[in-house]
Design an enzyme around this catalytic site. Sequence first.
Site, PDB file in Angstrom:
ATOM      1  N   GLU A   1       0.959  -1.211  -0.047  1.00 20.04           N
ATOM      2  CA  GLU A   1       0.117   0.132   0.062  1.00 20.04           C
ATOM      3  C   GLU A   1       1.031   1.170   0.104  1.00 20.04           C
ATOM      4  O   GLU A   1       1.869   1.517   0.634  1.00 20.04           O
ATOM      5  CB  GLU A   1      -0.874  -0.143   1.306  1.00 20.04           C
ATOM      6  CG  GLU A   1      -2.354  -0.525   1.112  1.00 20.04           C
ATOM      7  CD  GLU A   1      -3.211   0.149   0.515  1.00 20.04           C
ATOM      8  OE1 GLU A   1      -2.834   1.213  -0.378  1.00 20.04           O
ATOM      9  OE2 GLU A   1      -4.671  -0.212   0.495  1.00 20.04           O
TER      10      GLU A   1
ATOM     11  N   ASP B   1      -5.121   5.421   5.195  1.00 19.69           N
ATOM     12  CA  ASP B   1      -5.679   6.612   6.142  1.00 19.69           C
ATOM     13  C   ASP B   1      -6.835   6.118   6.821  1.00 19.69           C
ATOM     14  O   ASP B   1      -6.420   5.841   8.314  1.00 19.69           O
ATOM     15  CB  ASP B   1      -6.142   7.391   4.595  1.00 19.69           C
ATOM     16  CG  ASP B   1      -6.739   8.769   4.976  1.00 19.69           C
ATOM     17  OD1 ASP B   1      -6.376   9.341   5.905  1.00 19.69           O
ATOM     18  OD2 ASP B   1      -7.208   9.421   3.888  1.00 19.69           O
ATOM     19  N   THR B   2      -7.940   6.286   6.446  1.00 18.74           N
ATOM     20  CA  THR B   2      -9.179   5.580   7.279  1.00 18.74           C
ATOM     21  C   THR B   2      -8.933   4.095   7.528  1.00 18.74           C
ATOM     22  O   THR B   2      -9.512   3.814   8.671  1.00 18.74           O
ATOM     23  CB  THR B   2     -10.369   5.830   6.829  1.00 18.74           C
ATOM     24  OG1 THR B   2     -10.326   4.920   5.440  1.00 18.74           O
ATOM     25  CG2 THR B   2     -10.747   7.414   6.326  1.00 18.74           C
TER      26      THR B   2
HETATM   27  P1  IMP Z   1      -8.379   4.727   3.087  1.00 23.85           P
HETATM   28  O1  IMP Z   1      -9.352   3.575   2.703  1.00 23.85           O
HETATM   29  O2  IMP Z   1      -8.953   6.032   3.766  1.00 23.85           O
HETATM   30  O3  IMP Z   1      -7.171   3.980   4.074  1.00 23.85           O
HETATM   31  O4  IMP Z   1      -7.650   5.108   1.961  1.00 23.85           O
HETATM   32  C1  IMP Z   1      -6.606   4.894   1.312  1.00 23.85           C
HETATM   33  C2  IMP Z   1      -6.398   5.462   0.065  1.00 23.85           C
HETATM   34  O5  IMP Z   1      -6.649   6.858   0.060  1.00 23.85           O
HETATM   35  C3  IMP Z   1      -4.866   5.488  -0.245  1.00 23.85           C
HETATM   36  O6  IMP Z   1      -4.428   4.207  -0.923  1.00 23.85           O
HETATM   37  C4  IMP Z   1      -5.020   6.514  -1.349  1.00 23.85           C
HETATM   38  O7  IMP Z   1      -5.098   6.405  -2.483  1.00 23.85           O
HETATM   39  C5  IMP Z   1      -5.709   7.576  -0.713  1.00 23.85           C
HETATM   40  N1  IMP Z   1      -5.246   8.652  -0.206  1.00 23.85           N
HETATM   41  C6  IMP Z   1      -5.521   8.860   1.421  1.00 23.85           C
HETATM   42  N2  IMP Z   1      -4.595   9.864   2.163  1.00 23.85           N
HETATM   43  C7  IMP Z   1      -4.066  10.258   0.782  1.00 23.85           C
HETATM   44  C8  IMP Z   1      -3.276  11.565   0.431  1.00 23.85           C
HETATM   45  O8  IMP Z   1      -2.853  12.343   1.551  1.00 23.85           O
HETATM   46  N3  IMP Z   1      -2.897  11.752  -0.662  1.00 23.85           N
HETATM   47  C9  IMP Z   1      -2.918  10.872  -1.839  1.00 23.85           C
HETATM   48  N4  IMP Z   1      -4.034   9.861  -1.714  1.00 23.85           N
HETATM   49  C10 IMP Z   1      -4.409   9.431  -0.283  1.00 23.85           C
END
Ligand code: IMP
Length: 207
Positions: free
Chosen positions: A110, A114-115
């Site tokens: 990965e 983030d979340t």
């Molecule tokens: P999650 O499901 O919220 O953990 O999202 C993960 C995905 O969100 C990552 O694989 C990225 O594609 C995108 N993402 C989250 N934060 C950022 C950021 O600061 N910059 C660019 N893409 C992000």
Amino acid sequence: MTPGDGSLGASEATGSVEILITREQLATACAELGEELSQIFEGSEPPIMVGVLKGSTLFLADLVRAMSIDVAVDFMAISSYEAGASQPTVVRILKDLENDIGGRDVVIVEDIVDTGLTLTYLRKALSERRPRSLRTVTLLDKSARRIVPVTLEHRAFEIPDVFVVGYGMDFQGRYRNSPDLLAVRDLPRLANEPRLLDRPLFGGRDG
Ligand code: IMP
């Protein structure tokens, strides 16, 4: 590792962005993680390194080159969107693996967690295919924004709650090829002026 500070050349857009992690720090992190993973799988059948498109591509490329064992590489593409204000985020597979991962060692690669919603979905979907083992390696961990707790076996950098671009990560499809990882300080301005970072990053080619 902890991210270091860096600076870009003087420009009227400079205040909107700064180097959060330099290319040298990224290379060091890949070398360390590559060695760590190589030791784990030494003597086993090559693990399948699963890149999550598109953000992880640069990291995956550097990571596998830093490994001293043979590996297989495969890719998945995922989309996630909020179905509605009070509804859960929907994650679905846009492109699936070409390999059958049953009985194999699998490493999800990965760019950023983030979340945690995307990775939670991916881990569940892949573990249902009965791999021999399943691990995740992430370049970045934005743990302050986590909604669902998720297992991360390997992580290079913990970063604060800032939006980042570069080293594979984008803003509206741009800036993935910056060799340094950049923190965007003024996201609303970048949204209004999507080419704002052209000058500080690429030497001011206008078009
Ligand atoms: P999650 O499901 O919220 O953990 O999202 C993960 C995905 O969100 C990552 O694989 C990225 O594609 C995108 N993402 C989250 N934060 C950022 C950021 O600061 N910059 C660019 N893409 C992000």
